[in-house]
Structure formats: C-alpha cells, structure tokens
Design a protein around this motif. Structure first.
Motif, PDB file in Angstrom:
ATOM      1  N   ASP A  23     -10.087 -11.579  18.355  1.00 47.89           N
ATOM      2  CA  ASP A  23     -11.195 -10.955  18.888  1.00 47.89           C
ATOM      3  C   ASP A  23     -12.337 -11.420  18.067  1.00 47.89           C
ATOM      4  O   ASP A  23     -12.332 -11.431  17.066  1.00 47.89           O
ATOM      5  CB  ASP A  23     -11.117  -9.354  18.532  1.00 47.89           C
ATOM      6  CG  ASP A  23     -12.490  -8.754  19.405  1.00 47.89           C
ATOM      7  OD1 ASP A  23     -13.217  -8.709  18.604  1.00 47.89           O
ATOM      8  OD2 ASP A  23     -12.195  -8.236  20.144  1.00 47.89           O
ATOM      9  N   GLU A  24     -13.499 -11.884  18.812  1.00 43.82           N
ATOM     10  CA  GLU A  24     -14.538 -12.436  18.223  1.00 43.82           C
ATOM     11  C   GLU A  24     -15.285 -11.624  17.054  1.00 43.82           C
ATOM     12  O   GLU A  24     -15.567 -11.964  16.143  1.00 43.82           O
ATOM     13  CB  GLU A  24     -15.567 -13.095  19.258  1.00 43.82           C
ATOM     14  CG  GLU A  24     -16.818 -13.787  18.843  1.00 43.82           C
ATOM     15  CD  GLU A  24     -17.844 -14.315  19.709  1.00 43.82           C
ATOM     16  OE1 GLU A  24     -18.634 -14.999  19.434  1.00 43.82           O
ATOM     17  OE2 GLU A  24     -17.372 -13.772  20.884  1.00 43.82           O
ATOM     18  N   LYS A  25     -15.294 -10.162  17.539  1.00 41.98           N
ATOM     19  CA  LYS A  25     -16.070  -9.266  16.634  1.00 41.98           C
ATOM     20  C   LYS A  25     -15.122  -8.714  15.591  1.00 41.98           C
ATOM     21  O   LYS A  25     -15.408  -8.764  14.446  1.00 41.98           O
ATOM     22  CB  LYS A  25     -16.462  -8.128  17.750  1.00 41.98           C
ATOM     23  CG  LYS A  25     -17.662  -8.595  18.550  1.00 41.98           C
ATOM     24  CD  LYS A  25     -18.066  -7.601  19.504  1.00 41.98           C
ATOM     25  CE  LYS A  25     -19.234  -8.218  20.350  1.00 41.98           C
ATOM     26  NZ  LYS A  25     -19.883  -6.985  21.363  1.00 41.98           N
ATOM     27  N   THR A  26     -13.927  -8.404  15.941  1.00 38.10           N
ATOM     28  CA  THR A  26     -13.168  -7.570  15.041  1.00 38.10           C
ATOM     29  C   THR A  26     -12.029  -8.451  14.274  1.00 38.10           C
ATOM     30  O   THR A  26     -11.789  -8.029  13.235  1.00 38.10           O
ATOM     31  CB  THR A  26     -12.194  -6.650  15.752  1.00 38.10           C
ATOM     32  OG1 THR A  26     -11.225  -7.135  16.513  1.00 38.10           O
ATOM     33  CG2 THR A  26     -13.071  -5.465  16.649  1.00 38.10           C
ATOM     34  N   GLY A  27     -11.932  -9.510  14.701  1.00 37.17           N
ATOM     35  CA  GLY A  27     -10.989 -10.548  14.216  1.00 37.17           C
ATOM     36  C   GLY A  27      -9.246 -10.361  14.356  1.00 37.17           C
ATOM     37  O   GLY A  27      -8.490 -11.013  13.872  1.00 37.17           O
ATOM     38  N   GLU A  28      -9.296  -9.410  15.106  1.00 38.59           N
ATOM     39  CA  GLU A  28      -7.985  -8.656  15.488  1.00 38.59           C
ATOM     40  C   GLU A  28      -7.126  -9.628  16.254  1.00 38.59           C
ATOM     41  O   GLU A  28      -7.724 -10.463  17.292  1.00 38.59           O
ATOM     42  CB  GLU A  28      -7.886  -7.311  16.521  1.00 38.59           C
ATOM     43  CG  GLU A  28      -6.579  -6.829  16.777  1.00 38.59           C
ATOM     44  CD  GLU A  28      -6.716  -5.625  17.652  1.00 38.59           C
ATOM     45  OE1 GLU A  28      -5.696  -5.124  17.959  1.00 38.59           O
ATOM     46  OE2 GLU A  28      -7.669  -5.306  18.476  1.00 38.59           O
ATOM     47  N   ASN A  29      -5.980  -9.854  16.008  1.00 43.24           N
ATOM     48  CA  ASN A  29      -5.035 -11.040  16.754  1.00 43.24           C
ATOM     49  C   ASN A  29      -4.602 -10.285  17.972  1.00 43.24           C
ATOM     50  O   ASN A  29      -4.089  -9.509  17.936  1.00 43.24           O
ATOM     51  CB  ASN A  29      -3.675 -11.106  15.811  1.00 43.24           C
ATOM     52  CG  ASN A  29      -2.769 -12.156  16.395  1.00 43.24           C
ATOM     53  OD1 ASN A  29      -3.057 -12.481  17.628  1.00 43.24           O
ATOM     54  ND2 ASN A  29      -1.999 -12.768  15.590  1.00 43.24           N
ATOM     55  N   LEU A  30      -5.234 -10.883  19.112  1.00 44.44           N
ATOM     56  CA  LEU A  30      -4.905 -10.221  20.476  1.00 44.44           C
ATOM     57  C   LEU A  30      -3.633 -10.409  20.832  1.00 44.44           C
ATOM     58  O   LEU A  30      -3.062  -9.675  21.813  1.00 44.44           O
ATOM     59  CB  LEU A  30      -5.867 -10.724  21.264  1.00 44.44           C
ATOM     60  CG  LEU A  30      -7.467 -10.678  21.092  1.00 44.44           C
ATOM     61  CD1 LEU A  30      -8.334 -11.236  22.078  1.00 44.44           C
ATOM     62  CD2 LEU A  30      -7.553  -9.084  21.090  1.00 44.44           C
ATOM     63  N   PHE A  31      -2.666 -11.332  20.373  1.00 46.68           N
ATOM     64  CA  PHE A  31      -1.364 -11.481  20.717  1.00 46.68           C
ATOM     65  C   PHE A  31      -0.645 -10.464  20.370  1.00 46.68           C
ATOM     66  O   PHE A  31       0.448 -10.110  21.249  1.00 46.68           O
ATOM     67  CB  PHE A  31      -0.943 -12.853  20.171  1.00 46.68           C
ATOM     68  CG  PHE A  31      -1.461 -14.158  20.675  1.00 46.68           C
ATOM     69  CD1 PHE A  31      -1.864 -14.110  21.758  1.00 46.68           C
ATOM     70  CD2 PHE A  31      -0.873 -15.334  20.198  1.00 46.68           C
ATOM     71  CE1 PHE A  31      -2.407 -15.518  22.648  1.00 46.68           C
ATOM     72  CE2 PHE A  31      -1.444 -16.381  21.001  1.00 46.68           C
ATOM     73  CZ  PHE A  31      -2.229 -16.282  21.981  1.00 46.68           C
ATOM     74  N   LYS A  32      -0.767  -9.625  19.236  1.00 48.08           N
ATOM     75  CA  LYS A  32       0.048  -8.601  18.935  1.00 48.08           C
ATOM     76  C   LYS A  32      -0.508  -7.167  19.623  1.00 48.08           C
ATOM     77  O   LYS A  32       0.422  -6.083  19.416  1.00 48.08           O
ATOM     78  CB  LYS A  32       0.090  -8.408  17.506  1.00 48.08           C
ATOM     79  CG  LYS A  32      -1.060  -7.946  16.732  1.00 48.08           C
ATOM     80  CD  LYS A  32      -1.052  -8.024  15.471  1.00 48.08           C
ATOM     81  CE  LYS A  32      -1.940  -7.371  14.555  1.00 48.08           C
ATOM     82  NZ  LYS A  32      -1.868  -7.182  12.990  1.00 48.08           N
ATOM     83  N   LYS A  33      -1.581  -7.239  19.986  1.00 53.79           N
ATOM     84  CA  LYS A  33      -2.319  -5.714  20.791  1.00 53.79           C
ATOM     85  C   LYS A  33      -1.412  -5.403  21.697  1.00 53.79           C
ATOM     86  O   LYS A  33      -1.085  -6.016  22.940  1.00 53.79           O
ATOM     87  CB  LYS A  33      -3.628  -6.164  21.206  1.00 53.79           C
ATOM     88  CG  LYS A  33      -4.290  -4.751  21.439  1.00 53.79           C
ATOM     89  CD  LYS A  33      -5.863  -4.989  21.853  1.00 53.79           C
ATOM     90  CE  LYS A  33      -6.519  -3.824  22.462  1.00 53.79           C
ATOM     91  NZ  LYS A  33      -7.685  -4.098  22.656  1.00 53.79           N
TER      92      LYS A  33
END
Length: 222
Positions: A23-33
């Motif tokens: 995620d561009e804003k949070t840096g969260e890895n979207l693959f594991k969401k």
C-alpha cells in the motif's frame, strides 16, 4: 555467463523474481491482507495475492518472450534432468507452496517467487512484464486454479499435471503469444513490444537459417 543454458548436462542460469505489493500510504503488504497470518505457503496469501498469481498464470506464455528472450532460453525450460537430478526450471504454467519445481513458488512469507526468467532477460522489462501480468489479474479479480503440490519433475506424477498448460517450447511460440496479448502490450508499452518482437523475430530467422551439426548427423546420409 548470462547464457541461459550453456551446458546441456548442467542446470541453467535462472533469474527468479520475488514479488510483494505494498500500500502506497501505509506500506502494508497487500499480498497477506486477508490471508491466514499463521498459514504456510499458499495459505498465507489473501485475495490480492491470489489474484496476482492468477494474472501471472494467465499471461505466462506471453511474458515468456520477455522473461526468456533468446533461442537458448528454451533449452533451459522443459529440459531433461541434469547432473543435479533436476533442472530447477519450470516446465508448466503452475503454482505451488514452498515447492521449487513449479513456475510460481509461495514460500512461508507472504511473497511470490516467479521462477520463469533466465539471465538473458532485460532487467527493466522483466519487472514491467511481471507487474503488467500480475495487475491484470488483480484488476480482473481473477481466480487461479488450485495449487499443485506434487513434485513437477517426478515422471510418475505426470497425471497430476494434466490440468496445467505447458510453457512455450521455443522463442517463436512465445513471441506469437506476446503479440496476441493486449494486456502485456499495454502494460509494457506498444512501441516497446513492437520493437522487441521485431528484434527477436530477426534473431529467430537467423537461427532457423543456421544448419546444425545435429541435422547433419541425423539426415545427411538418410
């Protein structure tokens, strides 16, 4: 050497890509969401991760012209077993967990390993093609086929791989697949794809015009 398959009896030179999408804003890895936080292999991927996998699988034959761009590249793909007992290169359009015999491996971390490319690939076009294919799957909310957990190099398990398509057997087949794929053409750039196809087709024509020692050995005195 960057040659994909310099020795017929040895493993070739791969260029595997490890991919995560953040995620561009949070840096969260979207693959594991949405995936299983305690899961292993394919279970740790959420919806975006599996959709990205689906895109890579759907467009695998087309991106082969970019990930495996030389005549010699196809001596590495679908090669017979080497001195190590395996080629460590994929031969089917398939995915699995922590299994190095398939085109896509999902290790215990929420990331995707694309094992398709070899060392002759362009280091700029490789990530561009990978992203274009994967995001085509995300945009379409595509669903991949079930992962295949068997050893793809085990000839006794060939029946379990019948549902998986095979990768292109030569550069010309890969170029034709690329030309017929509007998603990869748009994602990488039409002008770039046209130039790449023209260059590689010229190299294929040069290769086809070359008379090999194998041909002389098997047909000169027939």
């Amino acid at each position: 050497t960057f040659m994909p398959k310099p020795f017929s009896h040895l493993t070739g030179n791969g260029c595997h890509v490890h991919v995560t999408l953040h995620d561009e804003k949070t840096g969260e890895n979207l693959f594991k969401k949405g995936g299983d936080p305690d899961g292993f292999g394919t279970a740790c991927l959420g919806d975006v991760g599996t959709q990205f996998v689906a895109g890579l699988l759907d467009h695998a034959k087309a991106i082969c012209a970019i990930t495996n761009p030389t005549v010699n590249s196809y001596k590495r793909l679908s090669a017979p077993p080497t001195a190590s007992g395996a080629t460590w290169a994929p031969n089917t359009v398939s995915w699995s967990g922590n299994n190095r015999s398939h085109m896509i491996r999902i290790p215990d971390a929420p990331r995707i390993e694309l094992r398709l490319a070899d060392m002759s690939t362009n280091p700029y076009l490789l990530p561009a093609a990978t992203l274009a294919a994967g995001m085509a799957g995300v945009d379409a909310e595509a669903v991949p086929p079930p992962p295949i957990e068997i050893n793809a190099y085990d000839s006794s398990a060939a029946g379990d791989l019948e549902s998986a398509e095979t990768l292109p057997e030569n550069l010309l087949d890969a170029l034709r697949a690329l030309q017929s794929d509007p998603y990869i053409t748009a994602g990488v750039g039409e002008e770039c794809i046209k130039a790449l196809v023209a260059l590689r087709k010229a190299q294929w024509a040069d290769y086809k015009a070359h008379l090999t020692e194998w041909e002389k050995l098997h047909t000169l005195d027939c």
